[in-house]
Design an enzyme around this catalytic site. Structure first.
Site: not given
Length: 401
Positions: A316, A327, A341
């Site tokens: 999460s 990224d 999740k």
């Protein structure tokens, strides 16, 4: 509404007038699923804009959680209350049939306990349950010096019942709710443990206690490496990460250890990511077709070599941090694939005062990756010896003699 965390953003649903709190639920923690937005979200942690490429309700990515119809859940609860039955049970039946594996219904007391967990405190027995592929519930982790630890419970034990109720097949959130309760009250656990002579059946009666965890710990390794372990993103953890980075020796590399981190407050996760970024996008999330964005604060340390340690227990909000740093080219991720999740839940109050948390969308990394059901693949795979591999990576980035 009773039980909602006091510092949560509460947008209003004009159709029902219900108080809502946007959450990324992560329910494999003993804190009954940390994941609530602080009020700071409304003042700069997020931005809202309409956008293309959204995942509308009912069409989540393959492998992602389904979603229950909010109106159907509320209607079932209202009809049950009118008939003198349990609104919570009726609502949970609808959620269970919907395929929303993160959807759960709490009564007022359970949700109040959930809110308490946002401060890193909760009342329970000190075990983390996880659901396996066959629907069985296993003990993922046992907190040291907790009722579960003193009773000899171990990671890998299978939990088969709580207070006479069979838990196999239940959502993790439901199991966590059963384990919660007032301090001093007993809870009877049925367990199964594999041994040399086959499975051993156990019954343990434990008493719930007020428990707490230190969400951020820091240690130094030889060679100029600072390890910042974030157990969960409870309130204040983001600033503690920022402080640890500022206090690290000049030139020291950092291992941001997110292994076993089940997530937590998204604002705290954004604050933690901000320690290593100078503004910019951390991620986006959508709620019923409307996309919103999460931005890092300016002024983070963008030069210090950084590795994130992840595993299958990284979930999460912890995946949000990992994906953002990966990224943005800020960190090398080392370990094993994360849990996956990445769905968004929004609680709504039901007619009997219970609270239903239903999946309404997904979140994405800055590069647009949807993590729900797939997780994050680390840049360098390392199951055993991940920390040593991370040290090697940092050495290649110029850390150490």
């Amino acid at each position: 509404m009773p039980g909602l965390p006091a510092l949560c953003l509460r947008p209003r649903d004009k159709r029902r007038g219900a108080a809502l709190t946007l959450v990324f639920v992560t329910a494999v923690t003993a804190a009954a699923g940390l994941g609530c937005w602080d009020r700071a979200d409304a003042t700069g942690a997020t931005g809202a804009s309409a956008g293309a490429g959204l995942t509308p309700p009912g069409s989540l990515p393959d492998g992602a959680s389904g979603t229950a119809d909010r109106e159907a859940v509320a209607r079932a609860a209202a009809e049950a209350v009118a008939e003198g039955k349990s609104g919570k049970k009726a609502a949970q039946d609808v959620v269970s049939r919907s395929g929303d594996r993160w959807g759960v219904v709490y009564d007022q007391g359970e949700y109040a306990a959930f809110a308490e967990g946002l401060d890193g405190r909760w009342t329970g027995v000190g075990l983390w349950p996880e659901r396996r592929g066959d629907g069985s519930i296993a003990v993922a982790k046992v907190q040291p010096d907790s009722p579960a630890a003193r009773a000899g419970l171990r990671a890998g034990d299978r939990l088969t019942g709580v207070d006479g109720r069979t838990v196999t097949g239940l959502a993790v959130t439901e199991v966590v709710a059963l384990l919660r309760g007032e301090a001093g009250t007993p809870v009877v656990l049925r367990l199964s443990r594999d041994g040399a002579g086959g499975a051993e059946e156990l019954t343990e009666t434990l008493r719930r206690e007020q428990l707490h965890t230190d969400p951020v710990t820091v240690r130094e390794l030889p060679g100029g490496i600072t390890v910042i372990k974030v157990a969960s993103f409870t309130r204040g953890s983001g600033e503690r990460v920022r402080s640890a980075v500022r206090a690290a020796p000049p030139g020291a590399g950092v291992m941001l250890d997110l292994r076993g981190n089940p997530g937590g407050l998204v604002t705290e996760a954004v604050a933690a990511a901000s320690a290593f970024l100078d503004g910019g996008l951390v991620g986006t999330y959508d709620v019923r077709g409307t996309e919103r964005a999460l931005y890092a604060a300016r002024g983070g340390d963008t030069a210090r070599p950084l590795v994130t340690l992840v595993d299958g227990g990284t979930m999460s909000a912890a995946e949000l941090v990992t994906g953002a740093l990966q990224d943005r080219g800020r960190a090398v991720a080392v370990g094993t694939r994360t849990f996956g999740k990445g769905s968004v839940q929004m609680p709504t109050e039901l007619p009997d005062g219970s609270v239903a948390e239903l999946t309404v969308g997904t979140y994405r990394t800055p590069a647009g990756r949807v993590l729900d059901g797939s997780g994050i693949t680390p840049d360098l795979a390392a199951a055993d010896g991940a920390e040593e591999r991370a040290r090697t990576v940092l050495g290649g980035l110029g850390v150490g003699p």
